[in-house]
Scaffold this active site. Structure first.
Site, short mmCIF file in Angstrom:
data_model
loop_
_atom_site.label_atom_id
_atom_site.label_comp_id
_atom_site.label_asym_id
_atom_site.label_seq_id
_atom_site.Cartn_x
_atom_site.Cartn_y
_atom_site.Cartn_z
N HIS A 193 0.27 -69.84 17.26
CA HIS A 193 0.74 -69.16 18.46
C HIS A 193 0.16 -69.77 19.73
O HIS A 193 0.82 -69.85 20.75
CB HIS A 193 0.38 -67.68 18.36
CG HIS A 193 1.58 -66.84 18.59
ND1 HIS A 193 2.56 -66.70 17.65
CD2 HIS A 193 1.99 -66.15 19.68
CE1 HIS A 193 3.52 -65.96 18.14
NE2 HIS A 193 3.20 -65.60 19.37
N ARG A 300 9.90 -62.69 21.26
CA ARG A 300 8.80 -62.31 20.37
C ARG A 300 8.25 -60.98 20.88
O ARG A 300 7.30 -60.94 21.67
CB ARG A 300 7.71 -63.38 20.35
CG ARG A 300 8.11 -64.66 19.62
CD ARG A 300 6.92 -65.59 19.42
NE ARG A 300 7.22 -66.65 18.47
CZ ARG A 300 7.58 -67.89 18.80
NH1 ARG A 300 7.69 -68.23 20.07
NH2 ARG A 300 7.82 -68.80 17.87
N GLU A 434 12.90 -67.29 7.03
CA GLU A 434 11.62 -67.98 7.18
C GLU A 434 10.76 -67.90 5.91
O GLU A 434 9.59 -68.23 5.93
CB GLU A 434 10.86 -67.49 8.41
CG GLU A 434 10.74 -66.00 8.56
CD GLU A 434 10.07 -65.59 9.88
OE1 GLU A 434 9.58 -66.43 10.63
OE2 GLU A 434 10.04 -64.37 10.13
N ASN A 457 8.89 -72.53 11.43
CA ASN A 457 7.42 -72.55 11.40
C ASN A 457 6.92 -71.88 10.13
O ASN A 457 6.16 -72.46 9.35
CB ASN A 457 6.82 -71.80 12.61
CG ASN A 457 7.38 -72.29 13.92
OD1 ASN A 457 7.82 -73.41 14.02
ND2 ASN A 457 7.38 -71.44 14.94
N ASP A 458 7.37 -70.65 9.92
CA ASP A 458 6.93 -69.95 8.71
C ASP A 458 7.59 -70.52 7.47
O ASP A 458 6.97 -70.58 6.41
CB ASP A 458 7.20 -68.44 8.84
CG ASP A 458 6.13 -67.78 9.69
OD1 ASP A 458 4.95 -68.04 9.45
OD2 ASP A 458 6.49 -67.04 10.61
N CYS A 505 15.18 -71.21 15.35
CA CYS A 505 14.30 -70.87 16.47
C CYS A 505 12.85 -71.29 16.21
O CYS A 505 11.96 -70.95 16.97
CB CYS A 505 14.38 -69.38 16.80
SG CYS A 505 13.88 -68.31 15.44
C1 PEP Z 1 9.10 -69.23 12.96
O1 PEP Z 1 8.39 -68.78 12.06
O2 PEP Z 1 9.61 -70.37 12.93
C2 PEP Z 1 9.38 -68.42 14.17
C3 PEP Z 1 10.24 -68.80 15.08
O3 PEP Z 1 8.69 -67.27 14.30
P1 PEP Z 1 7.16 -67.21 14.80
O4 PEP Z 1 6.75 -68.60 15.22
O5 PEP Z 1 7.13 -66.23 15.90
O6 PEP Z 1 6.46 -66.75 13.57
MG MG Z 2 7.93 -66.69 12.02
#
Ligand code: PEP
Ligand code: MG
Length: 570
Positions: A193, A300, A434, A457-458, A505
């Site tokens: 983050h 978010r 995700e 990302n996840d 995203c």
């Molecule tokens: C992700 O996991 O790619 C995502 C966009 O959500 P966050 O980064 O807020 O977990």
């Molecule tokens: Mg995520």
């Protein structure tokens, strides 16, 4: 005192591009390495006061949580109430006072006293007392956290570069407001983050410097190169001149990009691609407009919890969502249900977990705390009157969660109808893909939703099994992995077969080398930090979709991740 290094170059992991010049402000490491040196006798009262204030602040926090908990779960209330009891326990307090009187700092006294009590509980073979030991550890950490944050003076000079072991999202917001020019940290992954926020604020940042807080001193002159990952300590004039030239070239490039703002976003062969933004704050929504994005692909919403220092009530949420809606109107705004837990805002949550990334986060938390979930849905629905709001849910891993969430949304609509409150009856409902489970079952999930958005990302974390925030595995965490792309392809096919829009995203959506491949897979909506919009547009308008489709097919046959990256970058 300055370090003895002159023009000394260190290499870290680039996490937010740009070049920064400034003076180092070194923060204490966040982990509980406590200063054990003695305080002066005249500081005893001051330290007692600090301890008292930290206790008071934590008690208020727990009290607020108790007030906000509308649940039948007695466990949750019990834990919170027992936290209150620990905080007012006279034996603990006496012990801490005594240690401060023996010239320990407040932090050191807290750690010693809590650890002693904890050891006592752990020595007795009783499950209940073991739980109490866990609670003691949690409260100890919270108190140290509060004290540490009281210690940070965010009112630092402009042109400062913060050097820290790690930073919290709140630190980044405060330092950004104070006008820092760069960030250097020991830990943190590139999609943590903190890195995401640094990029959103355009603060050049390099991470992954082991022990940097003990190498750099306050006042050292630094150059941070967020492109290459270099950190120059006390640069000589030749280096300074060199980096000034690089900065001028970058400014020139950005000027060129600025001209793309009003250019239509379509591929060389004429396929339109939408570019949306990921936002945390009101300022990001404004930045999104300035960058000429097609709307917001991810709010978010959990950032509101951080901003308001606790769970926001219905009115506050409604007001915040409406404000974002108004800034973005008539373009769409996609609000994500609170993604609480794991690396996001676990501080102050009523539950503690050994392995939070695999635990009660996202939709799992929302279905556990339906009171919080319902309040959020109602606030989102109330903000949807202008018909430009979409709602999506994080961390989906099975169909049941989607069906349960849909049933709750339907109940909330009935509630609003009964009160005669206006809202968008057809507000699009979507999910984030995700987890590998969601990608592998996307064909059935797609039938139940209006849209899907890939959280790369996840998805990368869970596919590779490498925590996005753990710097020890940051070289293993690789969104450009063939396994991740095969899951993306599967999801894209499911979306296409069910005729629903698919966006991405995660940070991957803004990787210049990945964009043509994503377009080749059929993803025609990309959502990213507002700072990346024009750069991504520049790639899109120079990409040929039909050629990318052929390239994407070829790439799917590669299993070796090194070969995959070589071909992609080649
Ligand atoms: C992700 O996991 O790619 C995502 C966009 O959500 P966050 O980064 O807020 O977990
Ligand atoms: Mg995520």
């Amino acid at each position: 005192m300055k370090t003895p290094y002159i023009n000394f170059e260190l290499k870290g992991i680039p996490s937010s591009s740009g070049i920064a010049f400034g003076k180092a402000v070194v923060l204490l490491p966040e982990n509980i390495v406590i200063d054990t040196s003695n305080i002066l006798v005249e500081d005893i009262e001051y330290e007692k006061n600090r301890f008292e204030q930290a206790c008071e602040s934590l008690s208020k926090e727990v009290e607020n949580l108790i007030a906000a908990v509308h649940t039948d779960s007695k466990n949750v209330i019990d834990i919170l109430e027992s936290n209150m009891l620990i905080l007012s326990d006279p034996v603990l307090k006496e012990g801490i006072y005594k240690r401060i009187e023996e010239l320990s700092t407040a932090e050191s006294a807290i750690v010693q006293e809590f650890d002693e009590q904890k050891a006592l509980f752990l020595s007795i073979k009783d499950e209940y007392l073991r739980l109490r030991a866990d609670e003691l550890e949690h409260i100890k950490k919270r108190l140290i956290y509060i004290l540490r944050h009281k210690l940070i003076d965010y009112r630092i000079n402009d042109n400062s570069i913060v050097v820290a072991q790690n930073l919290t999202p709140a630190d980044i917001v405060n330092f950004h407001n104070a006008g820092i020019t760069g960030i250097i940290t020991e830990s943190g992954g590139i999609v943590s983050h903190v890195s995401i926020m640094a990029r959103a604020y355009k603060i050049p940042s390099v991470i992954g410097f082991k022990n940097i807080t003990s190498v750099i001193s306050d006042g050292d002159v630094l150059i941070v190169d967020g492109f290459s990952g270099s950190l120059i300590v006390n640069p000589n004039q030749a280096s300074i001149d060199d980096y000034h030239k690089k900065q001028a070239k970058i400014a020139e490039y950005h000027k060129k990009l600025g001209k793309l703002k009003d250019v239509e976003c379509k591929t060389l062969d004429g396929f339109p691609i939408k570019i949306y933004t990921n936002i945390d704050l009101r300022e990001d929504a404004i930045a999104s407009e300035i960058a000429g994005a097609d709307g917001v692909g991810l709010v978010r919403s959990e950032s509101l919890i951080m901003k308001s220092g606790g769970m926001p009530n219905l009115e506050l949420q409604e007001q915040w969502y409406k404000d974002l809606v108004n800034i973005t109107f008539p373009k769409p705004l996609t609000i994500r249900g609170f993604d609480i837990g794991s690396d996001k805002f676990s501080e102050g949550l009523p539950h503690q977990e050994d392995n939070p990334a695999l635990g009660c986060r996202g939709i799992r938390f929302l279905l556990l705390r339906k009171d919080i979930f319902r309040t959020q849905i109602i606030a989102v629905l109330k903000a949807s009157v202008n018909k430009n709001v979409k709602f999506m849910l994080p961390m989906i891993s099975n169909l049941q969660e989607v069906l349960e969430a849909k049933a709750i949304i339907a109940e909330c609509k009935v509630e609003l109808d009964a009160q005669g409150i206006n809202y968008d009856k057809n507000m699009p409902f979507g999910i984030m893909v995700e987890t590998p489970a969601a990608a592998l079952t996307a064909d059935s999930l797609a039938k139940e939703v209006d849209f899907m958005s890939i959280g790369s990302n996840d998805l990368t974390s869970y596919t590779i099994g490498a925590d996005r925030a753990n710097d020890l595995v940051s070289d293993i965490f690789n969104p450009l992995h063939p396994a991740v792309f095969r899951l993306i392809k599967m999801t894209a096919e499911a979306a296409k077969n069910n005729n629903i829009p698919l966006s991405m995203c995660g940070e991957l959506a803004a990787y210049p080398e990945a964009i043509p491949l994503l377009i080749g897979f059929g993803i025609d909506e990309l959502s990213m930090s507002p700072a990346m919009v024009l750069e991504a547009k520049n790639i899109v308008i120079n990409t040929n979709k039909r050629e990318s489709e052929i390239f994407a097919d070829e790439m799917l046959s590669i299993s070796d991740s090194i070969e995959f990256v070589r071909r992609l970058k080649g």
